[in-house]
Enzyme design. Structure first.
Site, PDB file in Angstrom:
ATOM      1  N   ARG A   1       0.833  -1.205   0.000  1.00  0.00           N
ATOM      2  CA  ARG A   1       0.000   0.000   0.000  1.00  0.00           C
ATOM      3  C   ARG A   1       0.869   1.257   0.000  1.00  0.00           C
ATOM      4  NH1 ARG A   1      -2.194  -3.832  -0.877  1.00  0.00           N
ATOM      5  NH2 ARG A   1      -4.121  -4.721  -0.028  1.00  0.00           N
TER       6      ARG A   1
ATOM      7  N   SER B   1     -11.121  -0.412   2.985  1.00  0.00           N
ATOM      8  CA  SER B   1     -10.274  -0.725   4.140  1.00  0.00           C
ATOM      9  C   SER B   1      -9.677   0.552   4.724  1.00  0.00           C
ATOM     10  CB  SER B   1      -9.148  -1.681   3.737  1.00  0.00           C
ATOM     11  OG  SER B   1      -9.684  -2.891   3.246  1.00  0.00           O
TER      12      SER B   1
ATOM     13  N   GLU C   1      -4.850   3.552   6.356  1.00  0.00           N
ATOM     14  CA  GLU C   1      -4.634   3.436   4.912  1.00  0.00           C
ATOM     15  C   GLU C   1      -5.254   4.626   4.182  1.00  0.00           C
ATOM     16  OE1 GLU C   1      -5.970   0.234   1.510  1.00  0.00           O
ATOM     17  OE2 GLU C   1      -5.378  -0.545   3.456  1.00  0.00           O
TER      18      GLU C   1
END
Length: 335
Positions: free
Chosen positions: A160, A235, A331
Site C-alpha cells: 500500500r 479498508s 490506509e
C-alpha cells in the site's frame, strides 16, 4: 476549463462527507492540466475520492482529475500493454479487461476509485497487487509542467505504498498508467482468501479470469458496503506486519490469531480480526461507525463529519495498541 466557487465535495468522496471547496475545476484533458499548472500555484488534486477522508473545508482550488481514455501501446500473441488515463473508473477498466479476455487484474475487481490512484496506493486484494501489472506511470511535474515517466522499478512500490506517497507527494500528478496484461495462458490466483470456496460454491471446476472476478465481486459485495448506499472508503487500516517473536507472544493469549507469513522474521496479521476481537465490529458513535460485516471498514451512516470518523479511527488505534501492542496505520488519507 471552468473554475467554480464554493462547491460541495460530498459527491466527490466515497465517505460522502459534506465539505466545501473554495474553488473547483474538473480537468478532462492533459492540455487543460498543463494550462492550469501555468496559471495556478496553490491547489489540491482529487481523483476518485475513494481513499480520502475530508475533515475540513478546503480553502484552495480543488483540481478533479477526470481525464478519460484507454489506448493500446503494444500487443503480441500472448500479451497486451494498455495505457489508461487517470480519470477512468478502476472497476469499469477491470470489466473492460474481462470483456476482452485480458488477464491479470481480475482479483482486483470492485475496488473503488479511479485508475490514477491505483499506483499511488499500490492497491491490492486477494493475493494480487497492482504493481504486478504496471509497466510505467505517466505524470506531470507541477514545478515545471513537464511530462515525467516512471518505470515500474522507479515507483518504489511497497505494501500500500509508492514513491507518490513520499518523494513525489505534492510534486507530481499521475495522468495515466500503463498495464501489461495476458491474452492467453492466464496465470490464475485462486489460493488467497475465500476465492476457492466461492468458486466451488458457484460450481466452477475450471476457473477463468471472468469467473474469478465474479467470485471476488460476490465475496466483496457480501462483506463490504456499497459506497453509493453507505459512505465508506474501503479498508481504513493497513494489515500490520509484525515480527515472528511478537506473534509468538500474542499466540499465548490468542492461539487462534490468523496470520500470513511475509518472511522468516515477519508475519502479517489481519487488522479486521484485531478490530473485531477488540469489540469494535458494528460499533456506532452517532453516524460514524464500524461496519457490521467487515470490521476493517469505517462508515458514514448519514451525517457524520470527517472528524467524527477520524476520532473513531483514533479510538480504535489506541485500543488496539493497548490490547495487542500493535499500532494500526491508517490506509485512508486524512485531509
Amino acid at each position: 476549463m471552468q473554475i467554480q466557487e464554493n462547491i460541495s465535495l460530498k459527491n466527490y468522496n466515497t465517505f460522502n462527507v459534506d465539505v466545501t471547496a473554495k474553488r473547483f475545476v474538473s480537468i478532462t484533458s492533459y492540455s487543460e492540466l498543463e494550462a492550469l499548472i501555468k496559471q495556478e500555484s496553490n491547489f489540491f488534486v482529487l481523483s476518485g475520492g475513494s481513499n480520502i477522508l475530508f475533515t475540513k473545508d478546503l480553502n484552495c482550488l480543488v483540481v478533479h482529475i477526470n481525464i478519460k481514455g484507454i489506448t493500446i501501446v503494444k500487443e503480441t500473441d500472448s500479451s497486451i500493454e494498455v495505457k489508461v488515463n487517470a480519470g477512468e473508473n478502476w472497476h469499469e477498466f477491470v470489466l473492460w479487461c474481462l470483456q476482452n479476455d485480458y488477464g491479470g487484474l481480475e482479483n482486483l475487481s470492485l475496488i473503488p476509485g479511479n485508475v490514477g490512484t491505483s499506483p499511488i496506493q499500490n492497491i491490492g486484494a486477494y493475493g494480487v497487487e497492482v504493481k504486478d501489472r504496471i509497466t510505467q506511470v505517466e505524470t506531470i511535474e507541477i514545478s515545471s509542467g513537464k511530462k515525467v515517466m516512471l518505470l515500474n522499478e522507479e515507483c518504489q512500490f511497497g505494501y500500500r505504498n509508492s514513491i507518490f506517497k513520499h518523494q513525489l507527494k505534492g510534486k507530481n500528478i499521475v495522468t495515466a498508467v500503463s498495464f501489461l496484461l495476458t491474452k492467453k495462458n492466464h496465470k490464475l490466483n485462486t489460493s488467497y482468501g475465500a476465492i476457492e470456496a466461492k468458486l466451488s460454491e458457484m460450481g466452477v471446476a475450471n476457473p477463468t479470469v471472468q469467473t474469478i472476478s465474479e467470485a471476488v465481486v460476490a465475496i466483496r459485495s457480501s462483506k463490504l458496503p456499497d459506497p453509493n448506499k453507505i459512505g465508506n472508503g474501503g479498508s481504513f487500516f493497513k494489515n500490520p506486519i509484525v515480527k515472528q517473536t511478537s506473534l509468538l507472544q500474542l499466540q499465548k493469549k490468542y492461539p487462534d490469531i490468523p496470520h500470513y507469513t511475509i518472511s522468516e522474521k515477519e508475519v502479517k496479521i489481519p487488522a479486521g480480526w484485531l478490530i473485531e476481537k477488540a469489540g469494535f465490529k458494528g460499533k456506532k458513535i452517532g453516524d460514524a461507525g464500524v461496519h457490521k460485516n467487515q470490521a476493517l471498514v469505517l462508515v458514514n451512516y448519514g451525517n457524520a463529519t470527517g472528524s467524527d470518523i477520524y476520532n473513531l479511527a483514533c479510538q480504535i488505534q489506541n485500543h488496539i495498541q493497548s490490547q495487542f501492542g500493535i499500532l494500526l496505520e491508517m490506509e485512508v488519507n486524512i485531509v
